[in-house]
Design a protein around this motif. Structure first.
Motif, PDB file in Angstrom:
ATOM      1  N   PHE A  28       9.376 -40.411  -8.077  1.00 30.69           N
ATOM      2  CA  PHE A  28       8.797 -39.862  -6.863  1.00 30.69           C
ATOM      3  C   PHE A  28       7.355 -39.438  -7.117  1.00 30.69           C
ATOM      4  CE2 PHE A  28      13.335 -38.891  -6.720  1.00 30.69           C
ATOM      5  CZ  PHE A  28      13.671 -39.555  -5.552  1.00 30.69           C
ATOM      6  N   SER A  29       6.511 -39.570  -6.097  1.00 30.21           N
ATOM      7  CA  SER A  29       5.133 -39.118  -6.235  1.00 30.21           C
ATOM      8  C   SER A  29       4.971 -37.682  -5.753  1.00 30.21           C
ATOM      9  CB  SER A  29       4.186 -40.038  -5.467  1.00 30.21           C
ATOM     10  OG  SER A  29       4.462 -39.968  -4.079  1.00 30.21           O
ATOM     11  N   HIS A  30       5.743 -37.289  -4.731  1.00 35.24           N
ATOM     12  CA  HIS A  30       5.646 -35.942  -4.185  1.00 35.24           C
ATOM     13  C   HIS A  30       6.798 -35.686  -3.220  1.00 35.24           C
ATOM     14  CE1 HIS A  30       3.794 -38.406  -1.050  1.00 35.24           C
ATOM     15  NE2 HIS A  30       4.110 -37.438  -0.211  1.00 35.24           N
ATOM     16  N   ALA A  78       4.419 -32.036 -11.165  1.00 38.94           N
ATOM     17  CA  ALA A  78       4.927 -32.480  -9.863  1.00 38.94           C
ATOM     18  C   ALA A  78       4.070 -31.915  -8.734  1.00 38.94           C
ATOM     19  CB  ALA A  78       6.373 -32.046  -9.693  1.00 38.94           C
ATOM     20  N   LEU A  79       4.173 -32.549  -7.575  1.00 42.65           N
ATOM     21  CA  LEU A  79       3.449 -32.124  -6.375  1.00 42.65           C
ATOM     22  C   LEU A  79       4.453 -31.845  -5.272  1.00 42.65           C
ATOM     23  CD1 LEU A  79       0.897 -31.756  -4.601  1.00 42.65           C
ATOM     24  CD2 LEU A  79       0.895 -34.239  -4.294  1.00 42.65           C
TER      25      LEU A  79
END
Length: 126
Positions: free
Chosen positions: A2-4, A46-47
Motif C-alpha cells: 500500500f502507498s497510503h 507509512a502515510l
C-alpha cells in the motif's frame, strides 16, 4: 503493497485532534495540513491522511472495514487506545488484550474514530 490510507471526515478540527493524540501515543508527530486542506501523518515509513470528501458529499464509514496501525508493544497499544477514547473516539469490540488465532499471538486494541471509522492497534507477540 500500500502507498497510503486516507479516511474521510466531516469535521477536520475534531479529527485532527483525535489522530494527533493517536499518533502521539505511538511516538509520532502531529499531522501537517497540505495545500488542499488534507492532514498528513508520516510515521514509521507509512502515510495516513484525513480529508473532507472531494465530491462535497458527507464522509461515511466502511461497513466491515478496519484500518490497522502497527504498534511497538502492548503498552503502546494501551496508550493508543486511551488516547483515542480521551479524544473523541469510542472503544470497539473487546477490551485491549491478547488474542490467539490463525495469525498467531497478537495484542489488539480497537476504536472507532469520531466519524465512525474502525481502527485497530496491533502488536505481534513472540
Amino acid at each position: 503493497m500500500f502507498s497510503h490510507v486516507m479516511v474521510g471526515t466531516n469535521d477536520m478540527a475534531r479529527s485532527k485532534a483525535f489522530y494527533d493524540a493517536l499518533f502521539a501515543a505511538m511516538g509520532g508527530k502531529p499531522g501537517q495540513e497540505d495545500p488542499l486542506g488534507r492532514v498528513l501523518y508520516f510515521h514509521r515509513g507509512a502515510l495516513f491522511m484525513i480529508s473532507k470528501p472531494i465530491d462535497g458529499e458527507p464522509a461515511t464509514v466502511s461497513n466491515g472495514g478496519t484500518i490497522g496501525f502497527g504498534v511497538a508493544s502492548p503498552e503502546e497499544a494501551d496508550a493508543w487506545h486511551r488516547a483515542g477514547t480521551e479524544n473523541g473516539g469510542t472503544a470497539a469490540e473487546d477490551p485491549p488484550g491478547e488474542r490467539n488465532g490463525s495469525a498467531g499471538r497478537l495484542y489488539l486494541a480497537y476504536l472507532r474514530d469520531p466519524d465512525g471509522n474502525k481502527l485497530c492497534a496491533l502488536h505481534r507477540l513472540g
